[in-house]
Design an enzyme around this catalytic site. Structure first.
Site, PDB file in Angstrom:
ATOM      1  N   CYS A 192       0.822  -1.218   0.000  1.00  0.00           N
ATOM      2  CA  CYS A 192       0.000   0.000   0.000  1.00  0.00           C
ATOM      3  C   CYS A 192       0.850   1.260   0.000  1.00  0.00           C
ATOM      4  CB  CYS A 192      -0.925   0.006   1.218  1.00  0.00           C
ATOM      5  SG  CYS A 192      -2.042  -1.389   1.240  1.00  0.00           S
TER       6      CYS A 192
ATOM      7  N   HIS B 284      -2.091   6.682   5.091  1.00  0.00           N
ATOM      8  CA  HIS B 284      -2.735   5.565   4.386  1.00  0.00           C
ATOM      9  C   HIS B 284      -4.065   5.258   5.067  1.00  0.00           C
ATOM     10  CE1 HIS B 284      -3.547   1.840   2.470  1.00  0.00           C
ATOM     11  NE2 HIS B 284      -3.151   1.062   3.464  1.00  0.00           N
TER      12      HIS B 284
ATOM     13  N   ASN C 216     -10.162   0.649   2.188  1.00  0.00           N
ATOM     14  CA  ASN C 216      -8.725   0.610   1.905  1.00  0.00           C
ATOM     15  C   ASN C 216      -8.513   0.298   0.429  1.00  0.00           C
ATOM     16  OD1 ASN C 216      -6.023   0.023   1.674  1.00  0.00           O
ATOM     17  ND2 ASN C 216      -5.947  -1.353   3.442  1.00  0.00           N
TER      18      ASN C 216
HETATM   19  N1  ACO Z   1     -17.969  -8.975  11.025  1.00  0.00           N
HETATM   20  C1  ACO Z   1     -18.235  -9.560  12.215  1.00  0.00           C
HETATM   21  N2  ACO Z   1     -17.326 -10.230  12.919  1.00  0.00           N
HETATM   22  C2  ACO Z   1     -16.081 -10.328  12.408  1.00  0.00           C
HETATM   23  C3  ACO Z   1     -15.737  -9.739  11.170  1.00  0.00           C
HETATM   24  C4  ACO Z   1     -16.741  -9.055  10.481  1.00  0.00           C
HETATM   25  N3  ACO Z   1     -16.508  -8.452   9.296  1.00  0.00           N
HETATM   26  N4  ACO Z   1     -14.440 -10.002  10.944  1.00  0.00           N
HETATM   27  C5  ACO Z   1     -13.973 -10.727  11.989  1.00  0.00           C
HETATM   28  N5  ACO Z   1     -14.978 -10.921  12.868  1.00  0.00           N
HETATM   29  C6  ACO Z   1     -14.930 -11.644  14.119  1.00  0.00           C
HETATM   30  C7  ACO Z   1     -13.862 -12.692  14.182  1.00  0.00           C
HETATM   31  O1  ACO Z   1     -14.289 -13.878  13.551  1.00  0.00           O
HETATM   32  C8  ACO Z   1     -13.686 -12.860  15.661  1.00  0.00           C
HETATM   33  O2  ACO Z   1     -14.705 -13.656  16.148  1.00  0.00           O
HETATM   34  P1  ACO Z   1     -14.416 -14.707  17.359  1.00  0.00           P
HETATM   35  O3  ACO Z   1     -13.987 -13.852  18.506  1.00  0.00           O
HETATM   36  O4  ACO Z   1     -15.731 -15.367  17.524  1.00  0.00           O
HETATM   37  O5  ACO Z   1     -13.327 -15.596  16.846  1.00  0.00           O
HETATM   38  C9  ACO Z   1     -13.914 -11.449  16.199  1.00  0.00           C
HETATM   39  O6  ACO Z   1     -14.618 -10.735  15.165  1.00  0.00           O
HETATM   40  C10 ACO Z   1     -12.634 -10.704  16.496  1.00  0.00           C
HETATM   41  O7  ACO Z   1     -11.748 -10.891  15.405  1.00  0.00           O
HETATM   42  P2  ACO Z   1     -10.381 -10.201  15.368  1.00  0.00           P
HETATM   43  O8  ACO Z   1      -9.697 -10.494  14.081  1.00  0.00           O
HETATM   44  O9  ACO Z   1      -9.661 -10.493  16.646  1.00  0.00           O
HETATM   45  O10 ACO Z   1     -10.846  -8.689  15.371  1.00  0.00           O
HETATM   46  P3  ACO Z   1      -9.980  -7.418  15.610  1.00  0.00           P
HETATM   47  O11 ACO Z   1     -10.496  -6.710  16.780  1.00  0.00           O
HETATM   48  O12 ACO Z   1      -8.512  -7.689  15.530  1.00  0.00           O
HETATM   49  O13 ACO Z   1     -10.353  -6.554  14.342  1.00  0.00           O
HETATM   50  C11 ACO Z   1      -9.439  -5.916  12.232  1.00  0.00           C
HETATM   51  C12 ACO Z   1     -10.053  -7.042  13.045  1.00  0.00           C
HETATM   52  C13 ACO Z   1     -10.468  -4.819  12.044  1.00  0.00           C
HETATM   53  C14 ACO Z   1      -9.041  -6.472  10.888  1.00  0.00           C
HETATM   54  C15 ACO Z   1      -8.221  -5.383  13.027  1.00  0.00           C
HETATM   55  O14 ACO Z   1      -7.348  -6.410  13.357  1.00  0.00           O
HETATM   56  C16 ACO Z   1      -7.459  -4.373  12.261  1.00  0.00           C
HETATM   57  O15 ACO Z   1      -7.889  -3.248  12.112  1.00  0.00           O
HETATM   58  N6  ACO Z   1      -6.266  -4.740  11.754  1.00  0.00           N
HETATM   59  C17 ACO Z   1      -5.547  -3.917  10.879  1.00  0.00           C
HETATM   60  C18 ACO Z   1      -5.735  -4.518   9.576  1.00  0.00           C
HETATM   61  C19 ACO Z   1      -5.819  -3.542   8.481  1.00  0.00           C
HETATM   62  O16 ACO Z   1      -6.435  -2.512   8.507  1.00  0.00           O
HETATM   63  N7  ACO Z   1      -5.148  -3.909   7.461  1.00  0.00           N
HETATM   64  C20 ACO Z   1      -5.118  -3.118   6.343  1.00  0.00           C
HETATM   65  C21 ACO Z   1      -4.978  -3.995   5.206  1.00  0.00           C
HETATM   66  S1  ACO Z   1      -3.409  -4.152   4.738  1.00  0.00           S
HETATM   67  C22 ACO Z   1      -2.775  -2.700   4.346  1.00  0.00           C
HETATM   68  O17 ACO Z   1      -3.443  -1.710   4.209  1.00  0.00           O
HETATM   69  C23 ACO Z   1      -1.388  -2.515   4.169  1.00  0.00           C
END
Ligand code: ACO
Length: 334
Positions: free
Chosen positions: A121, A261, A291
């Site tokens: 990205c 970003h 994103n």
């Molecule tokens: N809707 C509902 N529930 C969901 C979803 C969804 N879309 N996605 C995941 N869940 C659930 C999971 O299954 C999990 O359930 P469980 O507890 O029953 O197992 C629960 O939510 C928590 O999942 P986590 O992955 O632990 O959630 P987290 O709080 O870490 O949030 C997120 C996930 C939003 C992806 C976070 O980790 C984050 O912001 N990470 C940064 C990732 C990012 O922005 N990357 C950018 C892409 S790459 C780039 O730009 C370079």
């Protein structure tokens, strides 16, 4: 100190163009096909909508549209462009990259050189750094850079943990040796290959070629370690931001606007907190576009300009992180 940082005055960003597909997928649309909710997506990411290409649309057409706007808004014409750099992670086809198709469609000079640049990205900021140095070191005068991504083509629309995060889009700029626009004060590129597997699409390359049944194999879709990305992203954007400031001899208090970003509002808020900067100095549009990888910086920068937030004379800090892990920053005076 990173080798690619420069103390002397660098070239100018002459213009910015942007393009997104017409089709909008809302969180409510996703609620119909996935076990997810608008509340979950909004509270975890700040995303409400994403623009997504229709099946028959060709991703590079977004790059062409963004480029046309960038050239129109610059003081130069298509005939003046002497190099094209396309920052993208997924090309229209593996060979050749996307750049020749965009050059051809734009009707640029038949001997203009071009190449694709893959830096997650952070690609658009890497492209600014490369273009600035090609102008300084190789005598190019007007370089078209493009950040283009169609992640909708490589996410698994049945995987709620990834598909809700991404959208398609493109942004473009003409970088010139001289002229109006944004005077580039400093650029930086960094990398941390120990984090190479945080964000990945394993299948479809030479190590794991396309194969029958791959549509059911998660390795053929974009995946990431969400929590690991979150933690690294803030540190990387902070480090590259402070680096370009130090390089230019400026402080955070000199910066009028930060354009980070746009991956996730919580990452952006954490970055603001970590830098000690109020959110009202940060351009955010992740709610509308999600994103879009290499396109988020030009899309957000252009929005800041179009809305009149970023004004002539403002010092603007661009910072990004991405797959690889590649990260970097650009500091400019608009
Ligand atoms: N809707 C509902 N529930 C969901 C979803 C969804 N879309 N996605 C995941 N869940 C659930 C999971 O299954 C999990 O359930 P469980 O507890 O029953 O197992 C629960 O939510 C928590 O999942 P986590 O992955 O632990 O959630 P987290 O709080 O870490 O949030 C997120 C996930 C939003 C992806 C976070 O980790 C984050 O912001 N990470 C940064 C990732 C990012 O922005 N990357 C950018 C892409 S790459 C780039 O730009 C370079």
């Amino acid at each position: 100190m990173n080798e690619s940082c420069h103390k002397e005055t660098l070239p100018n960003i002459l213009s910015i163009g942007a393009a997104v597909p017409d089709k909008v997928v809302t969180n409510e649309d996703l609620e119909k096909t996935l076990d997810t909710s608008d509340e979950w997506i909004t509270s975890r990411t700040g995303i409400k909508h994403r623009h997504v290409l229709e099946e028959e649309e060709i991703p590079s057409s977004l790059g062409v549209d963004a480029s046309r706007e960038a050239i129109e808004e610059s003081p130069v014409g298509p005939e003046d462009i002497d190099l094209v750099v396309v920052a993208t992670n997924i090309s229209d086809m593996p060979i050749p990259g996307t750049s020749p198709f965009i050059v051809n469609e734009l009707g640029l000079s038949s001997d203009v050189p071009f190449f694709d640049l893959k830096a997650g990205c952070s690609g658009f900021l890497y492209a600014i750094d490369v273009a600035a140095n090609m102008i300084k070191g190789k005598g190019y005068e007007r370089i078209l850079i493009i950040g283009l991504e169609a992640l909708s083509r490589v996410v698994n629309w049945e995987d709620r943990s990834t598909c809700v995060l991404f959208g398609d889009g493109a942004g473009a700029s003409v970088i010139g040796a001289r002229g109006e626009g944004g005077r580039i004060l400093s650029t930086s590129m960094f990398g941390d290959p120990s984090k190479a597997k945080l964000i990945r699409l394993e299948g479809g390359g030479t190590r794991l070629p396309p194969a029958e049944g791959s549509e059911d194999d998660e390795r053929y879709y974009v995946r990431m370690e969400g929590k690991g990305v979150f933690k690294s992203a803030v540190n990387m954007m902070k480090r590259s931001s402070l680096n370009v400031l130090e390089d230019a001899g400026l402080a955070l208090s000199d910066v009028d606007w930060i354009v980070p970003h746009q991956a996730n509002i919580r990452i952006i808020k954490q970055l603001a907190k970590s830098l000690g900067v109020e959110m009202d100095r940060i351009i955010v549009n992740v709610e509308e576009y999600a994103n879009t990888s290499t396109a988020t910086i030009p899309l957000a920068f252009k929005e800041g300009l179009d809305e009149g937030s970023i004004e002539p004379g403002d010092v603007v800090l661009l910072t990004a992180f991405g797959a690889g892990a590649a990260y970097g920053a650009t500091l400019l005076e608009w």
